[in-house]
Write a protein that holds these residues in place. Sequence first.
Motif, PDB file in Angstrom:
ATOM      1  N   MET A   1      -9.204  -7.916 -15.857  1.00 50.07           N
ATOM      2  CA  MET A   1      -7.799  -7.785 -15.514  1.00 50.07           C
ATOM      3  C   MET A   1      -7.674  -7.603 -14.005  1.00 50.07           C
ATOM      4  SD  MET A   1      -4.817  -5.163 -16.769  1.00 50.07           S
ATOM      5  CE  MET A   1      -5.744  -3.708 -16.438  1.00 50.07           C
ATOM      6  N   LYS A   2      -6.644  -8.210 -13.458  1.00 49.40           N
ATOM      7  CA  LYS A   2      -6.350  -8.108 -12.034  1.00 49.40           C
ATOM      8  C   LYS A   2      -4.996  -7.419 -11.889  1.00 49.40           C
ATOM      9  CE  LYS A   2      -6.637  -9.324  -7.619  1.00 49.40           C
ATOM     10  NZ  LYS A   2      -7.570  -8.763  -6.689  1.00 49.40           N
ATOM     11  N   ILE A   3      -4.898  -6.475 -10.970  1.00 44.13           N
ATOM     12  CA  ILE A   3      -3.633  -5.798 -10.696  1.00 44.13           C
ATOM     13  C   ILE A   3      -3.159  -6.237  -9.317  1.00 44.13           C
ATOM     14  CG2 ILE A   3      -2.498  -3.572 -10.366  1.00 44.13           C
ATOM     15  CD1 ILE A   3      -4.577  -2.397 -12.309  1.00 44.13           C
ATOM     16  N   LEU A   4      -1.931  -6.712  -9.264  1.00 47.73           N
ATOM     17  CA  LEU A   4      -1.322  -7.163  -8.016  1.00 47.73           C
ATOM     18  C   LEU A   4      -0.066  -6.344  -7.735  1.00 47.73           C
ATOM     19  CD1 LEU A   4      -1.461 -11.004  -8.686  1.00 47.73           C
ATOM     20  CD2 LEU A   4      -3.062  -9.667  -7.323  1.00 47.73           C
ATOM     21  N   ALA A   5       0.255  -6.197  -6.476  1.00 44.88           N
ATOM     22  CA  ALA A   5       1.477  -5.500  -6.079  1.00 44.88           C
ATOM     23  C   ALA A   5       2.447  -6.487  -5.445  1.00 44.88           C
ATOM     24  CB  ALA A   5       1.159  -4.380  -5.106  1.00 44.88           C
ATOM     25  N   VAL A   6       3.720  -6.299  -5.739  1.00 46.72           N
ATOM     26  CA  VAL A   6       4.782  -7.120  -5.165  1.00 46.72           C
ATOM     27  C   VAL A   6       5.850  -6.174  -4.619  1.00 46.72           C
ATOM     28  CG1 VAL A   6       6.587  -8.828  -5.646  1.00 46.72           C
ATOM     29  CG2 VAL A   6       4.368  -9.018  -6.777  1.00 46.72           C
ATOM     30  N   GLU A   7       6.222  -6.383  -3.380  1.00 46.85           N
ATOM     31  CA  GLU A   7       7.286  -5.595  -2.752  1.00 46.85           C
ATOM     32  C   GLU A   7       8.603  -6.352  -2.893  1.00 46.85           C
ATOM     33  OE1 GLU A   7       6.917  -2.600  -1.273  1.00 46.85           O
ATOM     34  OE2 GLU A   7       4.727  -2.531  -1.413  1.00 46.85           O
ATOM     35  N   THR A   8       9.614  -5.679  -3.430  1.00 51.19           N
ATOM     36  CA  THR A   8      10.936  -6.300  -3.495  1.00 51.19           C
ATOM     37  C   THR A   8      11.802  -5.695  -2.397  1.00 51.19           C
ATOM     38  OG1 THR A   8      11.853  -4.723  -5.104  1.00 51.19           O
ATOM     39  CG2 THR A   8      10.650  -6.626  -5.983  1.00 51.19           C
ATOM     40  N   ARG A   9      12.834  -6.421  -2.002  1.00 55.83           N
ATOM     41  CA  ARG A   9      13.643  -5.939  -0.886  1.00 55.83           C
ATOM     42  C   ARG A   9      15.123  -5.758  -1.221  1.00 55.83           C
ATOM     43  NH1 ARG A   9      12.963 -11.299  -0.306  1.00 55.83           N
ATOM     44  NH2 ARG A   9      14.783 -12.526   0.247  1.00 55.83           N
ATOM     45  N   ASP A  10      15.560  -6.286  -2.378  1.00 56.26           N
ATOM     46  CA  ASP A  10      16.974  -6.206  -2.747  1.00 56.26           C
ATOM     47  C   ASP A  10      17.142  -5.526  -4.099  1.00 56.26           C
ATOM     48  OD1 ASP A  10      17.750  -7.675  -0.457  1.00 56.26           O
ATOM     49  OD2 ASP A  10      17.322  -9.564  -1.491  1.00 56.26           O
ATOM     50  N   LYS A  11      18.362  -5.093  -4.392  1.00 55.48           N
ATOM     51  CA  LYS A  11      18.684  -4.495  -5.696  1.00 55.48           C
ATOM     52  C   LYS A  11      18.364  -5.491  -6.809  1.00 55.48           C
ATOM     53  CE  LYS A  11      21.166  -2.202  -8.903  1.00 55.48           C
ATOM     54  NZ  LYS A  11      20.339  -2.134 -10.095  1.00 55.48           N
ATOM     55  N   ASP A  12      18.897  -6.686  -6.704  1.00 55.02           N
ATOM     56  CA  ASP A  12      18.615  -7.770  -7.643  1.00 55.02           C
ATOM     57  C   ASP A  12      17.938  -8.884  -6.849  1.00 55.02           C
ATOM     58  OD1 ASP A  12      19.910  -6.381  -9.670  1.00 55.02           O
ATOM     59  OD2 ASP A  12      21.763  -7.536  -9.517  1.00 55.02           O
ATOM     60  N   GLN A  13      16.815  -9.364  -7.367  1.00 53.16           N
ATOM     61  CA  GLN A  13      16.065 -10.377  -6.623  1.00 53.16           C
ATOM     62  C   GLN A  13      15.159 -11.145  -7.570  1.00 53.16           C
ATOM     63  OE1 GLN A  13      13.710  -8.585  -3.518  1.00 53.16           O
ATOM     64  NE2 GLN A  13      13.078 -10.544  -2.670  1.00 53.16           N
ATOM     65  N   VAL A  14      14.997 -12.430  -7.311  1.00 49.77           N
ATOM     66  CA  VAL A  14      14.038 -13.276  -8.016  1.00 49.77           C
ATOM     67  C   VAL A  14      12.954 -13.633  -7.011  1.00 49.77           C
ATOM     68  CG1 VAL A  14      13.673 -15.487  -9.166  1.00 49.77           C
ATOM     69  CG2 VAL A  14      15.771 -14.180  -9.613  1.00 49.77           C
ATOM     70  N   ARG A 120      11.729  -2.028  -4.494  1.00 50.24           N
ATOM     71  CA  ARG A 120      10.626  -1.246  -5.050  1.00 50.24           C
ATOM     72  C   ARG A 120       9.299  -1.957  -4.838  1.00 50.24           C
ATOM     73  NH1 ARG A 120      11.901   2.825  -8.894  1.00 50.24           N
ATOM     74  NH2 ARG A 120      14.105   2.853  -9.424  1.00 50.24           N
ATOM     75  N   ARG A 121       8.234  -1.215  -5.092  1.00 51.91           N
ATOM     76  CA  ARG A 121       6.894  -1.793  -5.139  1.00 51.91           C
ATOM     77  C   ARG A 121       6.586  -1.971  -6.625  1.00 51.91           C
ATOM     78  NH1 ARG A 121       2.354  -2.112  -1.912  1.00 51.91           N
ATOM     79  NH2 ARG A 121       0.369  -2.006  -2.981  1.00 51.91           N
ATOM     80  N   ARG A 122       6.354  -3.204  -7.029  1.00 49.92           N
ATOM     81  CA  ARG A 122       6.112  -3.515  -8.446  1.00 49.92           C
ATOM     82  C   ARG A 122       4.650  -3.878  -8.654  1.00 49.92           C
ATOM     83  NH1 ARG A 122      10.202  -1.425 -11.390  1.00 49.92           N
ATOM     84  NH2 ARG A 122      12.219  -2.179 -10.667  1.00 49.92           N
ATOM     85  N   THR A 123       4.167  -3.598  -9.849  1.00 50.52           N
ATOM     86  CA  THR A 123       2.787  -3.879 -10.229  1.00 50.52           C
ATOM     87  C   THR A 123       2.777  -4.994 -11.269  1.00 50.52           C
ATOM     88  OG1 THR A 123       2.203  -1.574  -9.866  1.00 50.52           O
ATOM     89  CG2 THR A 123       0.708  -2.870 -11.211  1.00 50.52           C
ATOM     90  N   LEU A 124       1.873  -5.950 -11.092  1.00 51.10           N
ATOM     91  CA  LEU A 124       1.658  -7.031 -12.062  1.00 51.10           C
ATOM     92  C   LEU A 124       0.256  -6.888 -12.618  1.00 51.10           C
ATOM     93  CD1 LEU A 124       2.862 -10.032  -9.902  1.00 51.10           C
ATOM     94  CD2 LEU A 124       4.129  -9.013 -11.769  1.00 51.10           C
ATOM     95  N   HIS A 125       0.112  -6.964 -13.917  1.00 48.28           N
ATOM     96  CA  HIS A 125      -1.195  -6.987 -14.563  1.00 48.28           C
ATOM     97  C   HIS A 125      -1.440  -8.410 -15.031  1.00 48.28           C
ATOM     98  CE1 HIS A 125      -1.680  -2.595 -14.742  1.00 48.28           C
ATOM     99  NE2 HIS A 125      -0.360  -2.570 -14.962  1.00 48.28           N
ATOM    100  N   LEU A 126      -2.496  -9.034 -14.536  1.00 45.53           N
ATOM    101  CA  LEU A 126      -2.867 -10.399 -14.943  1.00 45.53           C
ATOM    102  C   LEU A 126      -4.133 -10.342 -15.781  1.00 45.53           C
ATOM    103  CD1 LEU A 126      -2.485 -12.339 -11.581  1.00 45.53           C
ATOM    104  CD2 LEU A 126      -0.767 -11.946 -13.341  1.00 45.53           C
ATOM    105  N   THR A 127      -4.088 -10.987 -16.935  1.00 44.38           N
ATOM    106  CA  THR A 127      -5.264 -11.102 -17.793  1.00 44.38           C
ATOM    107  C   THR A 127      -5.440 -12.560 -18.126  1.00 44.38           C
ATOM    108  OG1 THR A 127      -4.776  -8.939 -18.761  1.00 44.38           O
ATOM    109  CG2 THR A 127      -6.336 -10.333 -19.935  1.00 44.38           C
ATOM    110  N   CYS A 128      -6.631 -13.070 -17.904  1.00 44.41           N
ATOM    111  CA  CYS A 128      -6.926 -14.470 -18.185  1.00 44.41           C
ATOM    112  C   CYS A 128      -8.000 -14.537 -19.256  1.00 44.41           C
ATOM    113  CB  CYS A 128      -7.406 -15.179 -16.933  1.00 44.41           C
ATOM    114  SG  CYS A 128      -6.185 -15.112 -15.601  1.00 44.41           S
ATOM    115  N   SER A 129      -7.750 -15.365 -20.273  1.00 48.40           N
ATOM    116  CA  SER A 129      -8.706 -15.478 -21.368  1.00 48.40           C
ATOM    117  C   SER A 129      -8.792 -16.921 -21.832  1.00 48.40           C
ATOM    118  CB  SER A 129      -8.312 -14.577 -22.526  1.00 48.40           C
ATOM    119  OG  SER A 129      -7.012 -14.929 -22.993  1.00 48.40           O
ATOM    120  N   SER A 130      -9.886 -17.238 -22.490  1.00 48.25           N
ATOM    121  CA  SER A 130     -10.053 -18.606 -22.980  1.00 48.25           C
ATOM    122  C   SER A 130      -9.658 -18.705 -24.429  1.00 48.25           C
ATOM    123  CB  SER A 130     -11.484 -19.059 -22.796  1.00 48.25           C
ATOM    124  OG  SER A 130     -12.382 -18.138 -23.359  1.00 48.25           O
TER     125      SER A 130
END
Length: 130
Positions: A1-14, A120-130
């Motif tokens: 598993m890989k954990i990534l961080a994403v910083e958002t800058r607005d209340k609502d954002q894509v 906010r600072r958001r966390t993503l959990h990535l899991t790759c499987s075959s």
Amino acid sequence: MKILAVETRDKDQVIDITDTIEQHLRNVQQENGLCTIFVPHTTCAVAAMDLDPGTDLDFLDALRRLLPPIRYRHPHDPAHAPDHILATLIGPSLVVPYARSRLLLGTWQRVVLVELDGPRRRTLHLTCSS
């Protein structure tokens, strides 16, 4: 598993996270499989969507108009309840097949983080499987 961080800058954002995920796939042993993206938060979500100019803002505007003007009973902060509801409707996870270390998305699809209570600072959990 890989954990990534994403910083958002607005209340609502894509935020387009497709390239970030594919960069991780280049370091995965299996060249083909399924990639699961999960956000462990109750006020953001992940989705696959078209990101032509302006569609992100159209999406966010449409989301906010989905909810009726009701009296929310969220004990922490009733004004915060719509953020939780919208995140639940979109969902905290997405599974995308990949081949040769590339996501098998449609021509116009991108994988996005949908922020509903930023910045906010958001966390993503990535899991790759075959």
